[in-house]
Design a protein around this motif. Sequence first.
Motif, PDB file in Angstrom:
ATOM      1  N   UNK A 182       0.838  -1.212   0.000  1.00 49.32           N
ATOM      2  CA  UNK A 182       0.000   0.000   0.000  1.00 49.32           C
ATOM      3  C   UNK A 182       0.867   1.254   0.000  1.00 49.32           C
ATOM      4  N   UNK A 227       4.839  -0.675  -3.198  1.00 44.76           N
ATOM      5  CA  UNK A 227       4.046  -1.180  -4.316  1.00 44.76           C
ATOM      6  C   UNK A 227       4.419  -0.488  -5.614  1.00 44.76           C
ATOM      7  N   UNK A 237      -1.128   7.217  -7.983  1.00 48.27           N
ATOM      8  CA  UNK A 237      -1.400   5.968  -7.277  1.00 48.27           C
ATOM      9  C   UNK A 237      -2.338   6.217  -6.085  1.00 48.27           C
ATOM     10  N   UNK A 240      -5.875   6.886  -7.569  1.00 47.57           N
ATOM     11  CA  UNK A 240      -6.473   5.665  -8.103  1.00 47.57           C
ATOM     12  C   UNK A 240      -6.839   4.672  -7.018  1.00 47.57           C
ATOM     13  N   UNK A 241      -6.492   4.996  -5.771  1.00 47.83           N
ATOM     14  CA  UNK A 241      -6.806   4.072  -4.677  1.00 47.83           C
ATOM     15  C   UNK A 241      -5.868   2.889  -4.595  1.00 47.83           C
ATOM     16  N   UNK A 242      -4.720   2.966  -5.297  1.00 44.58           N
ATOM     17  CA  UNK A 242      -3.808   1.824  -5.270  1.00 44.58           C
ATOM     18  C   UNK A 242      -2.853   1.848  -4.082  1.00 44.58           C
TER      19      UNK A 242
ATOM     20  N   UNK B 138      -6.888  -0.239 -12.461  1.00 44.45           N
ATOM     21  CA  UNK B 138      -6.637   0.338 -11.144  1.00 44.45           C
ATOM     22  C   UNK B 138      -7.721  -0.054 -10.128  1.00 44.45           C
ATOM     23  N   UNK B 139      -7.384   0.123  -8.838  1.00 42.73           N
ATOM     24  CA  UNK B 139      -8.275  -0.305  -7.758  1.00 42.73           C
ATOM     25  C   UNK B 139      -9.691   0.235  -7.901  1.00 42.73           C
ATOM     26  N   UNK B 140      -9.770   1.529  -8.268  1.00 45.10           N
ATOM     27  CA  UNK B 140     -11.093   2.126  -8.386  1.00 45.10           C
ATOM     28  C   UNK B 140     -11.476   2.281  -9.852  1.00 45.10           C
ATOM     29  N   UNK B 141     -10.992   1.365 -10.677  1.00 48.98           N
ATOM     30  CA  UNK B 141     -11.244   1.448 -12.104  1.00 48.98           C
ATOM     31  C   UNK B 141     -12.484   0.695 -12.533  1.00 48.98           C
ATOM     32  N   UNK B 158      -6.531  -6.728  -6.699  1.00 50.56           N
ATOM     33  CA  UNK B 158      -5.272  -6.010  -6.744  1.00 50.56           C
ATOM     34  C   UNK B 158      -4.524  -6.439  -8.007  1.00 50.56           C
ATOM     35  N   UNK B 160      -3.323  -3.962 -10.812  1.00 45.42           N
ATOM     36  CA  UNK B 160      -2.335  -3.003 -11.278  1.00 45.42           C
ATOM     37  C   UNK B 160      -1.101  -3.038 -10.373  1.00 45.42           C
ATOM     38  N   UNK B 161       0.073  -2.878 -10.966  1.00 43.57           N
ATOM     39  CA  UNK B 161       1.357  -2.918 -10.257  1.00 43.57           C
ATOM     40  C   UNK B 161       1.674  -4.305  -9.710  1.00 43.57           C
ATOM     41  N   UNK B 242       3.823  -2.345 -13.966  1.00 34.36           N
ATOM     42  CA  UNK B 242       4.380  -3.100 -12.846  1.00 34.36           C
ATOM     43  C   UNK B 242       4.869  -2.202 -11.720  1.00 34.36           C
ATOM     44  N   UNK B 243       4.648  -0.881 -11.849  1.00 29.51           N
ATOM     45  CA  UNK B 243       5.055   0.042 -10.795  1.00 29.51           C
ATOM     46  C   UNK B 243       6.560   0.109 -10.610  1.00 29.51           C
ATOM     47  N   UNK B 245       8.532  -2.087 -10.201  1.00 28.27           N
ATOM     48  CA  UNK B 245       8.855  -2.943  -9.069  1.00 28.27           C
ATOM     49  C   UNK B 245       9.084  -4.386  -9.511  1.00 28.27           C
TER      50      UNK B 245
END
Lengths: 365, 292
Positions: A182, A227, A237, A240-242, B138-141, B158, B160-161, B242-243, B245
Amino acid sequence: MKRRLFGLIFLLGIFFGCKEKPAPTPAASAGPGPSGSGAPTADKPKPGKELNLFAWSEYVPQEVIDGFSKETGIKVNYETYASNEEMLSKLLAGGTNYDLIQPSEYVIEALVKQKKLAPIDWSLVPNFKNIDPKLKGLAHDPENKYSVPWMTGTVGIVVNTDKIKDPIKGYKDVFQKKYKGRIVSLNDSREMVAWALEASGLKSNDITPENLAKVKPMLAEWVKLVKVFDSDSPKTAFLNGDVDIGVVWSGEAALLYQNNKKFSYILPEEGAHLFIDSLAIPDSAPNKVGAMMFMDYILRPEVSKLVSEKFPYTNPNLEARKLLTPDQLANPASYPPAGERETFRDIGKIASEVDKLVTDLKASN
Amino acid sequence: MTPTAGLPDTRGAERAPGLRGWLLMAPLLAWLGAFVIAPTLIMLVYSFCDRDELGQVVFTFSWSNYTRVFDPTYLKILLKSVYYAAITTAICLVVGYPVAYWVGRAPERVRNKLLALIMIPFWTSFLIRTYAWMTILKSEGPLNSLLLYLGMISTPLDILYTPTAVVIGLVYSYLPFMILPIYGSVEKLDNALVEAAFDLGAGPVRAFASVIAPLTRPGIVAGVMLVFIPAIGMFAITDLMGGARVPMIGNVIQNQFGQARDWPFGAALGMTVLLLFAATFWLTTKKDPSAT
């Protein structure tokens, strides 16, 4: 965030760049032309037709560039980067002739040492008087010869207080196992090492092989928890809520706060540092006069205000600050309480160790 | 590639090119020299050099970059890259083959329209399409909203990234490179041979395995190459989706030329990967004639 594309273009540029070297503007190097008949403008050196601006992404508003082009007729080519090191890499490769770069203080110090910057002719940049005197004559440019502060800021913690209720005070509160996946972090080796040093009770500039070895295990843990690594636009990020927590540039934090007050900004208690991003002219710039005209243009209070509105970092231009609304000035990320804060210094040769340490840690993640 | 049955290869591949042949080839040779051979040589030289504190290349001779390449950290990344690229290639093949077959067997009028549909995404910038995927995942997509609305999940997925997002991005980007060469082979496939297989009592599985697949093999091989090799070196998708990462070897190399400012090490990594590709290519092409 166009840097990936520019990476590709840059590779092509290596080949084409050498062929297309624009001829140096005669006016810039040879001084005033002989054609002038005594009119006051004839004494002024003439700028080139194009200005290659190489600056941080999410830092120069398009309307400022357009305004400058409209007024002067100089076409601005704006290319972006996401870290000082990336900029250095491309600048020193010499593929493109950049006229104006936007390094942070420690990079200016290094470039000055290596004699890679051109001195500024202050008669062409009278608006320099608007800059906060406290930001003049600092260690990286003690005689004010090479740089014009663009924005200053801090690096701090953003917390989405809807999601995270625990009190967050410093770096160690951010990089906790329970927030794994997070967290957003800047993708910047020097910054990350500085945070780990500060969290270990050391100074951000105390970069020695011993200290790097000391913070390595901590950084290795931190890297695993993150993340997203993003220096261009870490706010995305959050929006977007990520992610719910992270360490980002103060301007990004200020934009989040503007968007929603649930995003609070915290200066790490272990120690926060100040960065000063400035405009400077590379020694090899073909259009130095144009670059100085751009510097003067952005120092106008009304132009500087536009930058502040779009990218709310701490504005070093005191005249521009007078034009900001009380709301903008009350944003805790843009204008944090005054305090003694360190700035990064040039660390010389060991910079390569910093790069290597963080690269390897991320790679082995 | 071996000549397909019924299409005897009679073109004069054996003849040495005359002066006119060389002249016709000159632009290609110049292009190869300027954009393949010269840069490779520059990289080769750089890979033995060193860097100074600002990241400029210092011309000395050392093997240290190559010793660093064989550090377990980087070998692990290389293996991981091969792994993700292999998954991508497998998915592309499974998804792309039926599409290519179907398009290739469609009536000519429809075929061109279908091909255009496959090409249309290319008209938009690759980066814009990647950002579009980030918005979707994305999470809120939209994807999570839809699944939540339908009650199929209770908390947002979960995606994205994560490595999953990277594979989605890779498959999406490289799928056309699998479809097009296979389509080329399918289009040339002689229908009489397929019918003959059925007439001789082969079921659909047997007909596919013994007749269709071998005949479209050149397309499959080309498609696999076109997907697998670029997928190993891809860095934009891993960075964005992938952020930054989930490192693939392409990211590590790109990073050496950017943030890490270690061009010699990046060059050494690049040369190693290039050698690996060359060796694999040489082995596969050498084995080819005896296999068929």
